[in-house]
Design a protein around this motif. Sequence first.
Motif, PDB file in Angstrom:
ATOM      1  N   LYS A 131       0.814  -1.212   0.000  1.00 48.09           N
ATOM      2  CA  LYS A 131       0.000   0.000   0.000  1.00 48.09           C
ATOM      3  C   LYS A 131       0.850   1.265   0.000  1.00 48.09           C
ATOM      4  N   LYS A 132       1.955   1.234   0.763  1.00 46.72           N
ATOM      5  CA  LYS A 132       2.858   2.384   0.803  1.00 46.72           C
ATOM      6  C   LYS A 132       4.301   1.901   0.694  1.00 46.72           C
ATOM      7  N   VAL A 133       5.106   2.677   0.022  1.00 45.19           N
ATOM      8  CA  VAL A 133       6.529   2.360  -0.145  1.00 45.19           C
ATOM      9  C   VAL A 133       7.344   3.511   0.428  1.00 45.19           C
ATOM     10  N   ILE A 134       8.192   3.192   1.396  1.00 44.55           N
ATOM     11  CA  ILE A 134       9.060   4.192   2.020  1.00 44.55           C
ATOM     12  C   ILE A 134      10.481   3.983   1.500  1.00 44.55           C
ATOM     13  N   VAL A 135      11.005   4.980   0.811  1.00 43.82           N
ATOM     14  CA  VAL A 135      12.327   4.904   0.205  1.00 43.82           C
ATOM     15  C   VAL A 135      13.282   5.806   0.983  1.00 43.82           C
ATOM     16  N   ILE A 136      14.317   5.205   1.551  1.00 41.83           N
ATOM     17  CA  ILE A 136      15.288   5.951   2.361  1.00 41.83           C
ATOM     18  C   ILE A 136      16.575   6.115   1.564  1.00 41.83           C
ATOM     19  N   VAL A 137      16.998   7.356   1.345  1.00 43.10           N
ATOM     20  CA  VAL A 137      18.217   7.585   0.560  1.00 43.10           C
ATOM     21  C   VAL A 137      19.123   8.596   1.251  1.00 43.10           C
ATOM     22  N   GLY A 138      20.403   8.285   1.272  1.00 43.17           N
ATOM     23  CA  GLY A 138      21.389   9.247   1.726  1.00 43.17           C
ATOM     24  C   GLY A 138      21.660  10.245   0.620  1.00 43.17           C
ATOM     25  N   GLN A 139      22.164  11.408   0.971  1.00 47.82           N
ATOM     26  CA  GLN A 139      22.407  12.449  -0.028  1.00 47.82           C
ATOM     27  C   GLN A 139      23.463  12.037  -1.053  1.00 47.82           C
ATOM     28  N   LYS A 199      -0.875   9.053  -5.870  1.00 53.92           N
ATOM     29  CA  LYS A 199      -0.367  10.121  -4.997  1.00 53.92           C
ATOM     30  C   LYS A 199      -0.404   9.683  -3.538  1.00 53.92           C
ATOM     31  N   GLY A 200       0.735   9.835  -2.845  1.00 59.85           N
ATOM     32  CA  GLY A 200       0.822   9.473  -1.440  1.00 59.85           C
ATOM     33  C   GLY A 200       1.309   8.061  -1.180  1.00 59.85           C
ATOM     34  N   ARG A 201       1.320   7.204  -2.221  1.00 57.64           N
ATOM     35  CA  ARG A 201       1.810   5.834  -2.010  1.00 57.64           C
ATOM     36  C   ARG A 201       3.322   5.832  -1.773  1.00 57.64           C
ATOM     37  N   GLY A 202       4.036   6.615  -2.531  1.00 57.48           N
ATOM     38  CA  GLY A 202       5.486   6.674  -2.413  1.00 57.48           C
ATOM     39  C   GLY A 202       5.935   7.747  -1.445  1.00 57.48           C
ATOM     40  N   ILE A 203       6.774   7.368  -0.497  1.00 56.47           N
ATOM     41  CA  ILE A 203       7.328   8.289   0.496  1.00 56.47           C
ATOM     42  C   ILE A 203       8.847   8.222   0.410  1.00 56.47           C
ATOM     43  N   VAL A 204       9.482   9.344   0.228  1.00 53.43           N
ATOM     44  CA  VAL A 204      10.944   9.386   0.147  1.00 53.43           C
ATOM     45  C   VAL A 204      11.491  10.169   1.332  1.00 53.43           C
ATOM     46  N   ILE A 205      12.417   9.545   2.044  1.00 52.26           N
ATOM     47  CA  ILE A 205      13.104  10.213   3.153  1.00 52.26           C
ATOM     48  C   ILE A 205      14.553  10.437   2.735  1.00 52.26           C
ATOM     49  N   ILE A 206      14.935  11.688   2.582  1.00 54.43           N
ATOM     50  CA  ILE A 206      16.311  12.031   2.211  1.00 54.43           C
ATOM     51  C   ILE A 206      17.086  12.367   3.471  1.00 54.43           C
ATOM     52  N   VAL A 207      18.193  11.673   3.669  1.00 50.92           N
ATOM     53  CA  VAL A 207      19.027  11.865   4.861  1.00 50.92           C
ATOM     54  C   VAL A 207      20.255  12.675   4.487  1.00 50.92           C
ATOM     55  N   LYS A 208      20.510  13.718   5.238  1.00 53.82           N
ATOM     56  CA  LYS A 208      21.685  14.572   4.971  1.00 53.82           C
ATOM     57  C   LYS A 208      22.952  13.905   5.499  1.00 53.82           C
ATOM     58  N   ASP A 209      23.226  12.759   4.943  1.00 56.13           N
ATOM     59  CA  ASP A 209      24.395  11.966   5.349  1.00 56.13           C
ATOM     60  C   ASP A 209      24.643  10.940   4.261  1.00 56.13           C
ATOM     61  N   GLU A 210      25.784  10.273   4.317  1.00 59.37           N
ATOM     62  CA  GLU A 210      26.100   9.220   3.352  1.00 59.37           C
ATOM     63  C   GLU A 210      25.614   7.888   3.895  1.00 59.37           C
TER      64      GLU A 210
END
Length: 213
Positions: A131-139, A199-210
Motif C-alpha cells: 500500500k505504501k513504499v518508504i524509500v530511504i536515501v542518503g544524499q 499520490k501518497g503511495r510513495g514516500i521518500v526520506i532524504i538523509v543529509k548523510d552518506e
Amino acid sequence: MDFNTSWYFDKKIERTKKALEKNNYEVYVVNNVDEMKEKVLELIQDKSTVSFGGSMTLVNSGILDELRKKDIKLLDRYKEGLTGDEIANLYRETFFADYYITSSNAVTENGELVNLDGNGNRVAAMIFGPKKVIVIVGQNKLVKDLEEAYDRVRNYASPINAKRLNRRTPCCETGYCLDCNSNDRICNHYVVTYRQNVKGRGIVIIVKDELGY
C-alpha cells in the motif's frame, strides 16, 4: 562536512525534493540517521504488515532493529533459520504488505528513482503491491540526471554489491561493469520510476548523510 559542502548538498536536496513532490511523492528531509528512524517509526502504524528490500542502507542504519521492536507483523527476510522456500514466500507476501521499506540506487534531480536488481523482487514491490513504499536515501545517492544515475548504478553500486555478495563476476576483478553474462550477475532488472501514479503511495526520506552504496 564544512559549511560550503553542506550548502552544495542542501541545494541539490532542495531541487530533488521539489521534483519528487511534483511526481506525486511525499518527501521528508532529515539531518541524520536518528531522525530518519524516528520518521519511519512515526509513519508506520501499529498492527500493520511491514516488509523491506535488501539494502545496506537499512542494515547499516539500524532501522531494521527498531522495526523488530515495534508492534507490527514484520516480514523479516533476515530471520535466522529461514529456508530458501520460506524467503521466497516472504517475497510474495510482500505484495500484500501495508508498508514496504527500501532504498534506491540513485535518485535524480528530476525526481526519478533508478534501481538495478538481481532477482527483481525489490523493484517489483516498489512498482506495485504494497500500500505504501518508504524509500530511504542518503544524499550521496542524489544525481543530476538519468545518465549520471546509470553510471552510478552500473559502475559504482553494482560492483560494490557484487563484491559484498562474493559473486564471481568480472566487475569484482575490475571494479567497473563489463556487462557480463555471468551466472553470478546481479544486474538483471534495470528500472526507472519516472513518477508515482498513486499520490501518497510513495514516500521518500532524504538523509543529509552518506548511507549505503
